[in-house]
Motif scaffolding. Sequence first.
Motif, PDB file in Angstrom:
ATOM      1  N   VAL A  50       0.859  -1.141  -0.066  1.00  0.00           N
ATOM      2  CA  VAL A  50       0.151  -0.156  -0.089  1.00  0.00           C
ATOM      3  C   VAL A  50       0.745   1.285  -0.071  1.00  0.00           C
ATOM      4  O   VAL A  50       0.556   2.188  -0.509  1.00  0.00           O
ATOM      5  CB  VAL A  50      -0.967  -0.035   1.289  1.00  0.00           C
ATOM      6  CG1 VAL A  50      -1.730   1.368   1.500  1.00  0.00           C
ATOM      7  CG2 VAL A  50      -2.012  -1.027   1.051  1.00  0.00           C
ATOM      8  N   SER A  51       1.783   1.268   0.775  1.00  0.00           N
ATOM      9  CA  SER A  51       2.844   2.213   0.960  1.00  0.00           C
ATOM     10  C   SER A  51       3.661   2.543  -0.482  1.00  0.00           C
ATOM     11  O   SER A  51       3.515   3.888  -0.927  1.00  0.00           O
ATOM     12  CB  SER A  51       3.957   2.167   1.820  1.00  0.00           C
ATOM     13  OG  SER A  51       3.414   2.264   3.031  1.00  0.00           O
ATOM     14  N   LEU A  52       3.962   1.536  -1.159  1.00  0.00           N
ATOM     15  CA  LEU A  52       4.641   1.689  -2.690  1.00  0.00           C
ATOM     16  C   LEU A  52       3.566   2.205  -3.562  1.00  0.00           C
ATOM     17  O   LEU A  52       3.726   3.128  -4.304  1.00  0.00           O
ATOM     18  CB  LEU A  52       5.046   0.230  -2.865  1.00  0.00           C
ATOM     19  CG  LEU A  52       5.574   0.359  -4.457  1.00  0.00           C
ATOM     20  CD1 LEU A  52       6.932   0.812  -4.409  1.00  0.00           C
ATOM     21  CD2 LEU A  52       5.849  -1.340  -4.998  1.00  0.00           C
ATOM     22  N   ILE A  53       2.219   1.707  -3.542  1.00  0.00           N
ATOM     23  CA  ILE A  53       1.454   2.160  -4.436  1.00  0.00           C
ATOM     24  C   ILE A  53       1.028   3.500  -4.049  1.00  0.00           C
ATOM     25  O   ILE A  53       0.776   4.444  -5.083  1.00  0.00           O
ATOM     26  CB  ILE A  53      -0.040   1.165  -4.331  1.00  0.00           C
ATOM     27  CG1 ILE A  53       0.510  -0.264  -4.995  1.00  0.00           C
ATOM     28  CG2 ILE A  53      -1.324   1.929  -4.989  1.00  0.00           C
ATOM     29  CD1 ILE A  53      -0.546  -1.258  -4.904  1.00  0.00           C
ATOM     30  N   THR A  54       0.628   4.016  -2.987  1.00  0.00           N
ATOM     31  CA  THR A  54       0.296   5.360  -2.565  1.00  0.00           C
ATOM     32  C   THR A  54       1.471   6.316  -3.162  1.00  0.00           C
ATOM     33  O   THR A  54       1.195   7.301  -3.615  1.00  0.00           O
ATOM     34  CB  THR A  54       0.266   5.466  -1.025  1.00  0.00           C
ATOM     35  OG1 THR A  54      -0.857   4.688  -0.856  1.00  0.00           O
ATOM     36  CG2 THR A  54      -0.096   6.831  -0.786  1.00  0.00           C
ATOM     37  N   GLY A  55       2.802   5.714  -2.871  1.00  0.00           N
ATOM     38  CA  GLY A  55       3.907   6.785  -3.323  1.00  0.00           C
ATOM     39  C   GLY A  55       3.909   6.978  -4.641  1.00  0.00           C
ATOM     40  O   GLY A  55       4.162   7.929  -5.311  1.00  0.00           O
ATOM     41  N   TRP A  56       3.645   5.847  -5.543  1.00  0.00           N
ATOM     42  CA  TRP A  56       3.571   6.008  -6.954  1.00  0.00           C
ATOM     43  C   TRP A  56       2.442   6.938  -7.480  1.00  0.00           C
ATOM     44  O   TRP A  56       2.697   7.672  -8.190  1.00  0.00           O
ATOM     45  CB  TRP A  56       3.322   4.864  -7.682  1.00  0.00           C
ATOM     46  CG  TRP A  56       4.679   3.699  -7.712  1.00  0.00           C
ATOM     47  CD1 TRP A  56       6.050   4.200  -7.647  1.00  0.00           C
ATOM     48  CD2 TRP A  56       4.729   2.380  -8.078  1.00  0.00           C
ATOM     49  NE1 TRP A  56       6.707   3.026  -7.576  1.00  0.00           N
ATOM     50  CE2 TRP A  56       5.961   1.684  -7.889  1.00  0.00           C
ATOM     51  CE3 TRP A  56       3.568   1.426  -8.295  1.00  0.00           C
ATOM     52  CZ2 TRP A  56       6.424   0.664  -8.031  1.00  0.00           C
ATOM     53  CZ3 TRP A  56       3.914   0.110  -8.537  1.00  0.00           C
ATOM     54  CH2 TRP A  56       5.292  -0.201  -8.599  1.00  0.00           C
TER      55      TRP A  56
END
Length: 82
Positions: A50-56
């Motif tokens: 979720v953190s990775l997707i939110t960052g992207w």
Amino acid sequence: ESWKKSTAIPYITFAQMFAGVAKDLTKLGGKTVTKLVTPEEQNTKLFKLVSLITGWKNSLKGVGYFLGSALLEVSYETALIV
């Protein structure tokens, strides 16, 4: 029949407010269900994903804002087309 500004502006404002609340409740419900169905040992992986997707997503939004403002310097019509 057209609406008066004194009627249309509050109507649109309240409609957007309710749409925002509905969006937030849907988002909250989705997060809650995800936490409930995710096994305890998978929580860390889920959090990282979720953190990775939110960052992207936020990076792409930043690029979009930058591109939009740069295109507005060219012309308003060009910015609308893109």
